[in-house]
Scaffold this motif. Structure first.
Motif, PDB file in Angstrom:
ATOM      1  N   MET A 141       0.340   9.752   9.707  1.00  0.00           N
ATOM      2  CA  MET A 141       0.218   9.285   8.191  1.00  0.00           C
ATOM      3  C   MET A 141      -0.977   9.622   7.526  1.00  0.00           C
ATOM      4  N   TYR A 142      -0.829   9.453   6.425  1.00  0.00           N
ATOM      5  CA  TYR A 142      -1.924   9.484   5.435  1.00  0.00           C
ATOM      6  C   TYR A 142      -1.870   8.089   4.598  1.00  0.00           C
ATOM      7  N   ASP A 143      -2.656   7.113   4.628  1.00  0.00           N
ATOM      8  CA  ASP A 143      -2.488   5.932   4.122  1.00  0.00           C
ATOM      9  C   ASP A 143      -3.768   5.559   3.233  1.00  0.00           C
ATOM     10  N   TYR A 144      -3.221   4.841   2.246  1.00  0.00           N
ATOM     11  CA  TYR A 144      -4.145   4.314   1.346  1.00  0.00           C
ATOM     12  C   TYR A 144      -4.330   2.695   1.283  1.00  0.00           C
ATOM     13  N   ARG A 145      -4.560   2.033   2.259  1.00  0.00           N
ATOM     14  CA  ARG A 145      -4.724   0.927   2.655  1.00  0.00           C
ATOM     15  C   ARG A 145      -6.061   0.006   1.665  1.00  0.00           C
ATOM     16  N   GLU A 146      -6.895   0.921   1.271  1.00  0.00           N
ATOM     17  CA  GLU A 146      -7.938   0.594   0.473  1.00  0.00           C
ATOM     18  C   GLU A 146      -7.502   0.087  -0.819  1.00  0.00           C
ATOM     19  N   GLN A 147      -6.236   0.569  -1.399  1.00  0.00           N
ATOM     20  CA  GLN A 147      -5.819   0.578  -2.868  1.00  0.00           C
ATOM     21  C   GLN A 147      -4.496  -0.457  -2.759  1.00  0.00           C
ATOM     22  N   LYS A 176       6.086   6.181   1.129  1.00  0.00           N
ATOM     23  CA  LYS A 176       6.679   4.624   1.107  1.00  0.00           C
ATOM     24  C   LYS A 176       5.630   3.731   0.693  1.00  0.00           C
ATOM     25  N   CYS A 177       6.140   2.412   0.313  1.00  0.00           N
ATOM     26  CA  CYS A 177       5.118   1.193   0.141  1.00  0.00           C
ATOM     27  C   CYS A 177       5.192   0.240   0.979  1.00  0.00           C
ATOM     28  N   PRO A 178       5.110   0.070   2.052  1.00  0.00           N
ATOM     29  CA  PRO A 178       5.277  -1.428   2.897  1.00  0.00           C
ATOM     30  C   PRO A 178       4.270  -2.173   2.348  1.00  0.00           C
ATOM     31  N   ASN A 179       4.478  -3.398   3.058  1.00  0.00           N
ATOM     32  CA  ASN A 179       3.453  -4.479   2.742  1.00  0.00           C
ATOM     33  C   ASN A 179       2.070  -4.260   3.806  1.00  0.00           C
ATOM     34  N   LEU A 180       1.224  -4.623   3.248  1.00  0.00           N
ATOM     35  CA  LEU A 180      -0.024  -4.469   4.191  1.00  0.00           C
ATOM     36  C   LEU A 180       0.154  -5.150   5.716  1.00  0.00           C
ATOM     37  N   GLU A 181       0.839  -6.271   5.671  1.00  0.00           N
ATOM     38  CA  GLU A 181       0.859  -6.868   7.008  1.00  0.00           C
ATOM     39  C   GLU A 181       1.893  -6.262   8.146  1.00  0.00           C
ATOM     40  N   ASP A 182       3.090  -5.861   7.211  1.00  0.00           N
ATOM     41  CA  ASP A 182       4.176  -4.979   7.995  1.00  0.00           C
ATOM     42  C   ASP A 182       3.265  -3.840   8.562  1.00  0.00           C
ATOM     43  N   PHE A 183       2.501  -2.979   7.919  1.00  0.00           N
ATOM     44  CA  PHE A 183       1.873  -1.764   8.085  1.00  0.00           C
ATOM     45  C   PHE A 183       0.662  -1.813   9.182  1.00  0.00           C
ATOM     46  N   ASN A 184      -0.058  -2.867   9.095  1.00  0.00           N
ATOM     47  CA  ASN A 184      -0.758  -3.203  10.218  1.00  0.00           C
ATOM     48  C   ASN A 184      -0.061  -3.649  11.463  1.00  0.00           C
ATOM     49  N   GLY A 185       0.928  -4.243  11.457  1.00  0.00           N
ATOM     50  CA  GLY A 185       1.704  -4.481  12.680  1.00  0.00           C
ATOM     51  C   GLY A 185       2.366  -3.337  13.309  1.00  0.00           C
ATOM     52  N   PHE A 186       2.888  -2.376  12.304  1.00  0.00           N
ATOM     53  CA  PHE A 186       3.059  -1.101  12.953  1.00  0.00           C
ATOM     54  C   PHE A 186       2.359  -0.417  13.554  1.00  0.00           C
ATOM     55  N   VAL A 187       1.030  -0.041  12.834  1.00  0.00           N
ATOM     56  CA  VAL A 187       0.061   0.555  13.352  1.00  0.00           C
ATOM     57  C   VAL A 187      -0.392  -0.069  14.720  1.00  0.00           C
ATOM     58  N   ALA A 188      -0.427  -1.323  15.066  1.00  0.00           N
ATOM     59  CA  ALA A 188      -0.768  -1.983  16.096  1.00  0.00           C
ATOM     60  C   ALA A 188       0.038  -1.911  17.113  1.00  0.00           C
ATOM     61  N   ASP A 189       1.440  -1.720  17.026  1.00  0.00           N
ATOM     62  CA  ASP A 189       2.548  -1.797  17.699  1.00  0.00           C
ATOM     63  C   ASP A 189       2.602  -0.306  18.382  1.00  0.00           C
ATOM     64  N   TYR A 224       3.407   3.436  -9.074  1.00  0.00           N
ATOM     65  CA  TYR A 224       2.101   4.294  -9.121  1.00  0.00           C
ATOM     66  C   TYR A 224       2.636   5.491  -8.117  1.00  0.00           C
ATOM     67  N   VAL A 225       3.306   5.461  -7.222  1.00  0.00           N
ATOM     68  CA  VAL A 225       3.810   6.638  -6.579  1.00  0.00           C
ATOM     69  C   VAL A 225       4.790   7.491  -7.348  1.00  0.00           C
ATOM     70  N   MET A 226       5.419   7.135  -7.885  1.00  0.00           N
ATOM     71  CA  MET A 226       6.195   8.098  -8.660  1.00  0.00           C
ATOM     72  C   MET A 226       5.237   8.771  -9.847  1.00  0.00           C
ATOM     73  N   ILE A 262       0.689  -1.214   0.014  1.00  0.00           N
ATOM     74  CA  ILE A 262      -0.056   0.047  -0.274  1.00  0.00           C
ATOM     75  C   ILE A 262       0.821   1.216  -0.106  1.00  0.00           C
ATOM     76  N   VAL A 263       0.184   2.332  -0.278  1.00  0.00           N
ATOM     77  CA  VAL A 263       0.885   3.531  -0.330  1.00  0.00           C
ATOM     78  C   VAL A 263       0.665   4.381   0.937  1.00  0.00           C
ATOM     79  N   VAL A 264       1.789   4.830   1.781  1.00  0.00           N
ATOM     80  CA  VAL A 264       1.782   5.612   3.000  1.00  0.00           C
ATOM     81  C   VAL A 264       2.464   6.684   2.823  1.00  0.00           C
ATOM     82  N   VAL A 265       1.808   8.002   2.984  1.00  0.00           N
ATOM     83  CA  VAL A 265       2.574   9.244   3.362  1.00  0.00           C
ATOM     84  C   VAL A 265       2.868   9.341   4.542  1.00  0.00           C
TER      85      VAL A 265
END
Length: 82
Positions: free
Chosen positions: A20-26, A63-76, A37-39, A4-7
């Motif tokens: 953060m501003y994230d686009y986890r729906e895409q 950045k473009c983290p994978n969704l599992e890492d992003f969800n883990g980062f947010v949960a942490d 896509y970001v470029m 996903i894209v995360v700003v």
């Protein structure tokens, strides 16, 4: 995996977290597809972050983290706040 894209807008030193501003729906099927896509749409992400946070900046980290890492980062971050 999905990416996903995360700003990253603003680092908050008092909480050691990012606003953060994230686009986890895409989702993207690879990090390369996400980065391309970001470029191609960088100004869109800058404009959206500026509008959402009432800023006029061009120096966001996108950045473009994978969704599992992003969800883990947010949960942490949520657990660290509690």
């Amino acid at each position: 995996m999905k990416w996903i894209v995360v700003v990253f807008v603003n680092f908050l030193p008092e909480t050691q977290q990012w606003e953060m501003y994230d686009y986890r729906e895409q989702h993207f099927s690879s990090p390369v597809a996400c980065e391309m896509y970001v470029m191609e749409n960088k100004q869109f992400f800058i404009d959206e972050a500026n509008k959402a946070y009432g800023r006029n900046s061009n120096d966001y980290v996108i950045k473009c983290p994978n969704l599992e890492d992003f969800n883990g980062f947010v949960a942490d971050g949520i657990h660290q706040k509690a």
